[in-house]
Write a protein that holds these residues in place. Sequence first.
Motif, PDB file in Angstrom:
ATOM      1  N   GLY A  11      68.327  38.212 -68.307  1.00  0.00           N
ATOM      2  CA  GLY A  11      68.916  36.700 -68.050  1.00  0.00           C
ATOM      3  C   GLY A  11      70.041  35.529 -68.465  1.00  0.00           C
ATOM      4  N   ARG A  12      70.892  36.822 -68.824  1.00  0.00           N
ATOM      5  CA  ARG A  12      71.571  36.666 -69.390  1.00  0.00           C
ATOM      6  C   ARG A  12      73.448  36.959 -68.290  1.00  0.00           C
ATOM      7  NH1 ARG A  12      74.659  35.148 -74.785  1.00  0.00           N
ATOM      8  NH2 ARG A  12      76.383  34.392 -74.609  1.00  0.00           N
ATOM      9  N   MET A  13      73.970  36.731 -67.559  1.00  0.00           N
ATOM     10  CA  MET A  13      75.019  37.475 -66.539  1.00  0.00           C
ATOM     11  C   MET A  13      76.140  36.588 -66.989  1.00  0.00           C
ATOM     12  SD  MET A  13      75.872  38.433 -62.828  1.00  0.00           S
ATOM     13  CE  MET A  13      77.199  36.629 -62.871  1.00  0.00           C
ATOM     14  N   LEU A  14      77.404  37.259 -67.954  1.00  0.00           N
ATOM     15  CA  LEU A  14      78.564  37.120 -67.719  1.00  0.00           C
ATOM     16  C   LEU A  14      79.648  37.052 -66.839  1.00  0.00           C
ATOM     17  CD1 LEU A  14      79.200  38.060 -71.887  1.00  0.00           C
ATOM     18  CD2 LEU A  14      77.706  36.021 -70.801  1.00  0.00           C
ATOM     19  N   PHE A  15      80.290  36.278 -66.597  1.00  0.00           N
ATOM     20  CA  PHE A  15      81.549  36.251 -64.864  1.00  0.00           C
ATOM     21  C   PHE A  15      82.131  35.927 -65.536  1.00  0.00           C
ATOM     22  CE2 PHE A  15      82.732  33.646 -61.979  1.00  0.00           C
ATOM     23  CZ  PHE A  15      83.120  34.550 -60.953  1.00  0.00           C
ATOM     24  N   VAL A  16      83.908  36.537 -65.632  1.00  0.00           N
ATOM     25  CA  VAL A  16      85.129  36.421 -66.269  1.00  0.00           C
ATOM     26  C   VAL A  16      85.479  36.016 -64.690  1.00  0.00           C
ATOM     27  CG1 VAL A  16      87.632  37.709 -66.796  1.00  0.00           C
ATOM     28  CG2 VAL A  16      85.536  37.944 -67.405  1.00  0.00           C
ATOM     29  N   HIS A  17      86.465  34.899 -64.394  1.00  0.00           N
ATOM     30  CA  HIS A  17      86.872  34.308 -63.217  1.00  0.00           C
ATOM     31  C   HIS A  17      88.345  34.078 -64.031  1.00  0.00           C
ATOM     32  CE1 HIS A  17      88.360  30.732 -60.511  1.00  0.00           C
ATOM     33  NE2 HIS A  17      87.219  31.137 -59.907  1.00  0.00           N
ATOM     34  N   ILE A  18      89.705  34.999 -62.410  1.00  0.00           N
ATOM     35  CA  ILE A  18      91.184  34.818 -62.792  1.00  0.00           C
ATOM     36  C   ILE A  18      91.712  34.548 -61.622  1.00  0.00           C
ATOM     37  CG2 ILE A  18      93.081  36.042 -64.723  1.00  0.00           C
ATOM     38  CD1 ILE A  18      90.809  36.446 -66.121  1.00  0.00           C
ATOM     39  N   VAL A  19      92.947  33.597 -62.136  1.00  0.00           N
ATOM     40  CA  VAL A  19      93.472  33.068 -60.567  1.00  0.00           C
ATOM     41  C   VAL A  19      94.675  33.228 -60.632  1.00  0.00           C
ATOM     42  CG1 VAL A  19      93.802  32.722 -58.321  1.00  0.00           C
ATOM     43  CG2 VAL A  19      92.046  32.290 -58.867  1.00  0.00           C
ATOM     44  N   GLN A  23      68.707  33.801 -62.413  1.00  0.00           N
ATOM     45  CA  GLN A  23      68.838  34.170 -62.858  1.00  0.00           C
ATOM     46  C   GLN A  23      70.284  33.453 -63.490  1.00  0.00           C
ATOM     47  OE1 GLN A  23      69.524  37.913 -64.093  1.00  0.00           O
ATOM     48  NE2 GLN A  23      71.595  36.394 -65.392  1.00  0.00           N
ATOM     49  N   GLN A  24      70.954  33.364 -65.200  1.00  0.00           N
ATOM     50  CA  GLN A  24      71.894  32.718 -65.648  1.00  0.00           C
ATOM     51  C   GLN A  24      73.443  32.622 -65.218  1.00  0.00           C
ATOM     52  OE1 GLN A  24      73.383  31.905 -69.322  1.00  0.00           O
ATOM     53  NE2 GLN A  24      72.056  29.938 -69.654  1.00  0.00           N
ATOM     54  N   ILE A  25      74.369  32.661 -64.767  1.00  0.00           N
ATOM     55  CA  ILE A  25      75.250  32.840 -64.959  1.00  0.00           C
ATOM     56  C   ILE A  25      76.657  31.739 -65.707  1.00  0.00           C
ATOM     57  CG2 ILE A  25      78.121  33.269 -64.067  1.00  0.00           C
ATOM     58  CD1 ILE A  25      76.536  33.042 -60.842  1.00  0.00           C
ATOM     59  N   ASP A  26      77.084  32.998 -66.790  1.00  0.00           N
ATOM     60  CA  ASP A  26      77.676  32.085 -67.920  1.00  0.00           C
ATOM     61  C   ASP A  26      78.939  33.136 -68.192  1.00  0.00           C
ATOM     62  OD1 ASP A  26      78.570  31.876 -70.640  1.00  0.00           O
ATOM     63  OD2 ASP A  26      76.812  32.920 -71.674  1.00  0.00           O
ATOM     64  N   THR A  27      80.111  31.225 -67.553  1.00  0.00           N
ATOM     65  CA  THR A  27      80.920  31.769 -67.938  1.00  0.00           C
ATOM     66  C   THR A  27      82.315  31.370 -68.818  1.00  0.00           C
ATOM     67  OG1 THR A  27      83.403  32.636 -66.588  1.00  0.00           O
ATOM     68  CG2 THR A  27      81.596  30.333 -66.294  1.00  0.00           C
ATOM     69  N   GLY A  28      82.952  31.045 -69.324  1.00  0.00           N
ATOM     70  CA  GLY A  28      84.052  30.138 -70.133  1.00  0.00           C
ATOM     71  C   GLY A  28      85.016  29.757 -69.531  1.00  0.00           C
ATOM     72  N   ALA A  29      85.423  28.805 -70.418  1.00  0.00           N
ATOM     73  CA  ALA A  29      87.524  28.238 -70.067  1.00  0.00           C
ATOM     74  C   ALA A  29      87.541  27.526 -71.258  1.00  0.00           C
ATOM     75  CB  ALA A  29      86.516  26.954 -68.675  1.00  0.00           C
ATOM     76  N   PHE A  30      88.436  27.400 -71.151  1.00  0.00           N
ATOM     77  CA  PHE A  30      89.844  26.992 -72.621  1.00  0.00           C
ATOM     78  C   PHE A  30      89.368  25.650 -71.936  1.00  0.00           C
ATOM     79  CE2 PHE A  30      92.021  30.908 -71.652  1.00  0.00           C
ATOM     80  CZ  PHE A  30      92.020  31.769 -72.845  1.00  0.00           C
ATOM     81  N   TRP A  55      80.022  27.128 -69.384  1.00  0.00           N
ATOM     82  CA  TRP A  55      79.792  26.949 -68.096  1.00  0.00           C
ATOM     83  C   TRP A  55      78.561  28.143 -67.700  1.00  0.00           C
ATOM     84  CZ3 TRP A  55      82.272  22.466 -65.595  1.00  0.00           C
ATOM     85  CH2 TRP A  55      83.379  21.637 -66.040  1.00  0.00           C
ATOM     86  N   HIS A  56      77.428  27.170 -67.069  1.00  0.00           N
ATOM     87  CA  HIS A  56      76.644  27.766 -66.890  1.00  0.00           C
ATOM     88  C   HIS A  56      75.992  27.312 -65.370  1.00  0.00           C
ATOM     89  CE1 HIS A  56      74.900  28.911 -71.081  1.00  0.00           C
ATOM     90  NE2 HIS A  56      76.351  29.283 -70.558  1.00  0.00           N
ATOM     91  N   LYS A  57      75.321  28.026 -64.389  1.00  0.00           N
ATOM     92  CA  LYS A  57      74.883  27.732 -63.775  1.00  0.00           C
ATOM     93  C   LYS A  57      73.392  29.109 -63.020  1.00  0.00           C
ATOM     94  CE  LYS A  57      75.335  28.010 -58.525  1.00  0.00           C
ATOM     95  NZ  LYS A  57      76.534  28.112 -57.429  1.00  0.00           N
TER      96      LYS A  57
END
Length: 380
Positions: free
Chosen positions: A116-124, A160-167, A373-375
């Motif tokens: 139920g918990r998927m971590l996501f890294v997002h970098i541009v 399914q939860q997407i779990d990502t982070g941000a400063f 941050w979650h979706k």
Amino acid sequence: MWVTHRPRGRTEEWSPVIPEDNRFESDPSDALPEDPGLPAGWSADSPDGDDPATVARLTELLRGHERAGRGWAGSGEDEVLVEVSERGLAMRENLVVRDPDGRIQAWGSVHDRAEGRMLFVHIVDREIDERLADRCSDVLFEWAEAQAKAVGAARGLAEQQIDTGAFAEDERQHGWLEDAGFTRVRTWWQMSRSVEAAEAELVPDPARWERKGVVFRLVERQGGPDSGGMPDEADLRAVHDVLEGAFTDHFNSAEETFHEFIHRLREDPGHRWDHWWLAEITDGDEVEPAGALVGTVSESATGPDGSYVSYLGVLESARGRGVATGLLRTIIADAASRGRDRVGLEVDADSPTGADGLYTSMGWGTKYVTESWHKDVAVG
């Protein structure tokens, strides 16, 4: 509940069991529209984690992301390899977006963290045109949502939860997350405490000491603590059980199997078996697990290394007996004995437990702030 201490056995043959194939779509074309809307000449594909140039470029992107978000970069190639190496790919998948020259300008990574918990890294990349950066961001989010549906379906979930982070200060990232339907759900204080050489005497022996009926000790190893042998499986299971029990009522707690837990923690570049401690309440021959601390090494290229508290948990039945304080004193003393100059940890700024009060009273201060941050994505 009191339990009789189990006899220790040999452990050479045990090993973490994980899926033979990860639960994600490995082909980007299966997780993206036929036309993802990239400008002419741009492309999206999977990165080659065995290619030094690729790893170097991803490290450059990650460090640029950190500098923009918190003012300084701390990660290196080891942190990238956790995501893109063969070992990491057992529970992860990656996507990169390339410009017409083949240069990677964006990177996404998804991690099947627990049910139920998927971590996501997002970098541009921070240097490219804003319009191009926005499109790269959109592609990463589209891919991540497709991967969430894939992993959720493989686990038999409806959502399914997407779990990502941000400063906390990264406004560009916040804007993208809001536009993609994510919600800011939690704030985390990233804390650090300096360590003095004299604090090696803070406890009698970080390997094993006792206070008021509570024994604090390293997980046992085959052949003794200095043998380099594998740890005792019963001790590792005790650590896992304590942490699962301690965090049941905490924010976003997701049940993680023992094998997932061990595999994930061994991927950490700072992992060391001699940084795992158990706290046990003793009564004659009977032993009750009470708390656990999993530490890691924070390596530095420019000065002394540090220690980091990855996990600290105390069972509710053992709270009020100084277990958390004892475990923290243990890792401080251990760090000092190794010549390290700091111990770091993360604390939930919104937690009602007041854990931050303990950390502050013991000398920790906030170095920077991050957010979760979650979706939630419908799988069907």
